[in-house]
Design an enzyme around this catalytic site. Structure first.
Site, PDB file in Angstrom:
ATOM      1  CE  LYS A 150      -3.000   2.876   2.702  1.00 37.86           C
ATOM      2  NZ  LYS A 150      -3.377   3.227   4.087  1.00 37.86           N
ATOM      3  N   GLY A 211      -7.768   9.257  10.459  1.00 44.55           N
ATOM      4  CA  GLY A 211      -7.973   9.313  11.901  1.00 44.55           C
ATOM      5  C   GLY A 211      -9.044  10.276  12.367  1.00 44.55           C
ATOM      6  N   GLY A 238     -10.950   7.850   7.395  1.00 43.44           N
ATOM      7  CA  GLY A 238     -12.107   8.673   7.721  1.00 43.44           C
ATOM      8  C   GLY A 238     -13.288   7.944   8.316  1.00 43.44           C
TER       9      GLY A 238
END
Length: 307
Positions: A150, A211, A238
């Site tokens: 990622k 966060g 989110g």
């Protein structure tokens, strides 16, 4: 208090004492999916995962769960492992620069979450330049042989939005180097298309700042990205609670990645279980197709033919 159990495959409710009747029900309805003798130990321990023809495929890897969780912010690795088990997730993100993978003098993540049973997804959390991100993932590949990764390249520490120019540059370098790149990006459909055109394995637009727990702030753009993209679209960042995850899936996203929503819940294990159900419910609602929104009321019972 009711002790009813629910068949995870078809939703049948057993209203007697616990699983009374499950053997006959399973053999008549679901024996073709899994023999009862194999299914029963999983059912009684609440570890059975419903069979899904509708699987998530990323870079040729197949997953029955559409939920990905993180390995940061948990109080302990054991708490993280408990949340993973409750979530049903089959993949975890690992911040290569923050999580202990090799120091035997400190607790090791691999002692709690087995990389042979759960896919590790190394990420570049904390990287603010393309060079830093590429270097981090090359080190991860040397350490663990991981090529599914990622990518995230951040801009301002205050909002942690991705630096899309650096992200594009790093993605191009990583793909040329043989990595399968799942990429964290803004909810801009233009950049999302450019990343897909580069060859990214999954597009991961943010729902809101990392966060923040604000939920999906721009559903229109998320939907535009879903409609134009042929690789998996996974909302990343989110999500604050289960309804946020369900909304992401109802928009047509292929999955949801979350960390803080579970790790900072008052009961992370319970929240992880809630997230598993939310992702499944949102996906099923999307596949079912919601009713059209209407300007005026429409009675549930037809008025024609009234006495």
């Amino acid at each position: 208090m009711s002790n009813s159990k629910i068949c995870p495959e078809c939703g049948h409710v057993f209203r007697g004492n616990g699983w009374d009747g499950i053997d006959a029900h399973w053999r008549s309805k679901h024996e073709d999916i899994m023999p009862y003798e194999k299914a029963w130990p999983l059912l009684k321990d609440d570890k059975y995962q419903a069979h899904m023809d509708d699987t998530l495929i990323i870079a040729g890897r197949e997953f029955s769960s559409r939920l990905i969780i993180g390995t940061g912010k948990y109080k302990t690795y054991q708490q993280n492992a408990d949340a993973l088990a409750a979530s049903g997730a089959q993949m975890v993100t690992v911040a290569v620069r923050r999580v202990n993978l090799t120091n035997p003098d400190e607790p090791l993540l691999v002692d709690f979450i087995d990389p042979k049973k759960t896919v590790y997804l190394p990420n570049t959390a904390g990287c603010f330049t393309g060079e830093d991100a590429v270097r981090t993932l090359r080190l991860a590949r040397e350490a663990g042989g991981w090529d599914l990764v990622k990518l995230e390249v951040l801009s301002d520490p205050k909002h942690l939005y991705p630096d899309m120019e650096e992200t594009l540059r790093a993605a191009k370098l990583l793909i040329a180097d043989g990595f399968e790149v799942m990429v964290y990006c803004s909810d801009d459909p233009v950049f999302a298309r450019k990343l897909e055109d580069l060859g990214c394995a999954a597009i991961m637009p943010l729902g809101a700042p990392i966060g923040s727990g604000l939920g999906i702030q721009n559903p229109v753009n998320i939907r535009l990205i879903v409609e134009q993209t042929s690789v998996p679209v996974i909302v990343d960042a989110g999500v604050g609670t289960a309804s946020d995850a369900a909304i992401a899936m109802e928009l047509g996203c292929d999955g949801v990645l979350m960390n803080t929503a579970i790790a900072e819940a008052k009961d992370p294990t319970l929240m992880a279980r809630a997230m598993q159900h939310a992702v499944k419910a949102g996906r099923q609602a999307y596949l079912a197709g919601r009713m059209p929104r209407k300007k005026y009321a429409d009675p549930s019972s037809p008025l024609a033919g009234l006495i």
